[in-house]
Scaffold this active site. Structure first.
Site, short mmCIF file in Angstrom:
data_model
loop_
_atom_site.label_atom_id
_atom_site.label_comp_id
_atom_site.label_asym_id
_atom_site.label_seq_id
_atom_site.Cartn_x
_atom_site.Cartn_y
_atom_site.Cartn_z
N ASP A 1 0.86 -1.18 0.00
CA ASP A 1 0.00 0.00 0.00
C ASP A 1 0.90 1.23 0.00
OD1 ASP A 1 1.03 0.11 2.52
OD2 ASP A 1 -0.86 -0.18 3.56
N ASP B 1 -7.73 -7.85 0.72
CA ASP B 1 -6.73 -8.12 1.77
C ASP B 1 -7.34 -7.71 3.09
OD1 ASP B 1 -6.30 -5.07 1.34
OD2 ASP B 1 -5.24 -5.54 3.19
N CYS C 1 -11.51 -28.90 7.60
CA CYS C 1 -10.34 -28.15 7.13
C CYS C 1 -9.16 -29.11 6.96
CB CYS C 1 -9.98 -27.06 8.15
SG CYS C 1 -8.51 -26.13 7.70
N CYS D 1 -5.96 -28.12 6.67
CA CYS D 1 -4.69 -27.45 6.97
C CYS D 1 -3.84 -28.29 7.92
CB CYS D 1 -4.93 -26.04 7.53
SG CYS D 1 -5.23 -25.98 9.30
N CYS E 1 -5.09 -28.44 11.57
CA CYS E 1 -6.26 -29.31 11.80
C CYS E 1 -5.91 -30.78 11.61
CB CYS E 1 -7.41 -28.90 10.87
SG CYS E 1 -8.14 -27.33 11.37
N HIS F 1 -4.16 -21.96 10.38
CA HIS F 1 -5.55 -22.38 10.16
C HIS F 1 -6.41 -21.24 9.60
CE1 HIS F 1 -9.57 -23.83 10.44
NE2 HIS F 1 -9.86 -22.69 11.05
ZN LIG Z 1 -7.47 -25.85 9.75
#
Ligand SMILES: [Zn+2]
Length: 386
Positions: A102, A281, A319, A321, A324, A350
């Site tokens: 920015d 964002d 999830c 990820c 998880c 996560h």
């Molecule tokens: Zn996750």
């Protein structure tokens, strides 16, 4: 009058699919540091780091293609010349993919003390040590070129909410003038040197439709490689931010990427995309993660709650990820309560993963021609609060 630019384009934006019902688009944004699938959510690395997460994890576990960094913060510390000497921002933070910065305008208006807007820029005192500084339209381009961002933003004035029509109009004219000055300076610099950074102007205009339209029309004359919509998420009701976006996007060139700055909550991401937005964002996923608020496919989960103490389940069963896959709510709650640093890393992975998964789902729906069904399904879910 057709403007013929002597400098080669930095970006190439391909629209792969467009939803005929909503105008949502799926595309590919080719940058000097790789291809970004759109619509995209850009995680925020304010101080040249996504807090608590290493770049290798951002690549291998999150697969984010682009990060945002903040010019105001890097200008004050360590200083853009230091980053230039250390090889530019990509090398400095060991991030080989795309970076958007920015202009610093938003932080000057939200963080610094004793700021004073003048015709050619803004005088402000650092929030770190009180030292006086000045940003002008040209100087913020120079700072971002020193950083070596793939996408840079022009200096704009960001008004608080609410602002009167008169104040918003005066500010808007300043923003438009600064944008023209920024582009003049940018084009001169790019003609003289190899500086592969694109520059986006920012549509302002407060919460006034006529001012937003006026601003968008005038900024289009700059023939930029992409356009941002700023001045949202400054305290106004959320439906108003979406309305301001909806009246602005149709005025921007169809073939250029459109970026709404500083949004939003998980349930708002598809809403912005439905209004023709390609890039967003926000610090929400990472900041909320560190504060113990985790976003899941079933709504928000507060990790410190006592009922998590003996809970063997992951944050979100749906999830994939790495957090998880490996850790229980009970373990994360323990790390959070013990103030362990690992908590922030695991939670950020996560939450950012959740955002990027939402964006991948949106993109897939657009590519398959099923975005209206996707939108109806997510609109029927309960709304999360921040
Ligand atoms: Zn996750």
């Amino acid at each position: 009058m057709m403007r013929v630019s002597a400098i080669p384009a930095v970006l190439r934006f391909e629209i792969e699919a467009e939803c005929p019902e909503t105008g949502a688009r799926a595309g590919l944004l080719h940058t000097p540091h790789g291809v970004v699938e759109t619509p995209v959510f850009m995680p925020v690395g304010t101080q040249a780091t996504l807090k608590a997460v290493r770049p290798t994890e951002i690549i291998e576990e999150l697969d984010a293609k682009i990060l945002l960094s903040n010019t105001y913060h890097l200008f004050l510390r360590p200083g853009h010349e230091t980053i230039r000497e250390l090889g530019g921002l990509h090398k400095f933070m060991s991030w080989p993919r795309a970076i958007l910065t920015d202009s610093g305008g938003f932080q000057v208006f939200s963080l610094s003390n004793l700021r004073q807007v003048t015709d050619d820029g803004v005088l402000f005192r650092s929030h770190l040590d009180g030292d006086p500084h000045k940003f002008t339209a040209a100087s913020t381009v120079d700072v971002q070129l020193a950083l070596g961002s793939d996408i840079m933003m022009v200096l704009d004035e960001c008004l608080p909410y609410p602002a009167s029509h008169e104040a918003a109009k005066e500010s808007l004219h300043r923003t438009i003038r600064w944008a023209a000055e920024a582009f003049n300076h940018y084009r001169k610099r790019r003609e003289g040197e190899n500086a592969p950074s694109a520059l986006f102007p920012i549509v302002q205009g407060g919460m006034y439709a006529d001012l937003r339209k006026d601003c968008a029309n005038q900024l289009c004359e700059l023939d930029a490689e992409g356009y941002a919509i700023g001045g949202l998420s400054v305290g106004e009701p959320r439906p108003l931010s979406l309305d301001m976006t909806a009246i602005t996007t149709p005025l921007l060139p169809r073939e250029k990427p459109r970026y709404v700055m500083g949004v939003g909550m998980p349930d708002e991401l598809p809403e912005y995309v439905a209004r023709g937005v390609d890039m967003m964002d926000c610090v929400l996923p990472s900041r909320n993660a560190r504060n113990g608020n985790l976003f899941t496919s079933r709504g928000k989960l507060v990790i410190k709650h006592a009922r998590m103490k003996n809970d063997p389940a992951p944050i979100d069963e749906d999830c994939g990820c790495s957090t998880c896959r490996q850790y229980s709510r009970g373990y994360l709650r323990h790390l959070f309560n013990a103030g362990e640093m690992l908590y922030s890393t695991l939670a950020t992975i996560h939450n950012v993963s959740r955002y990027l998964d939402i964006m991948r789902g949106i993109r897939q729906a657009i590519l398959l021609g099923k975005f209206p069904e996707y939108l109806r399904a997510v609109r029927s879910l309960p709304v999360e609060d921040s």
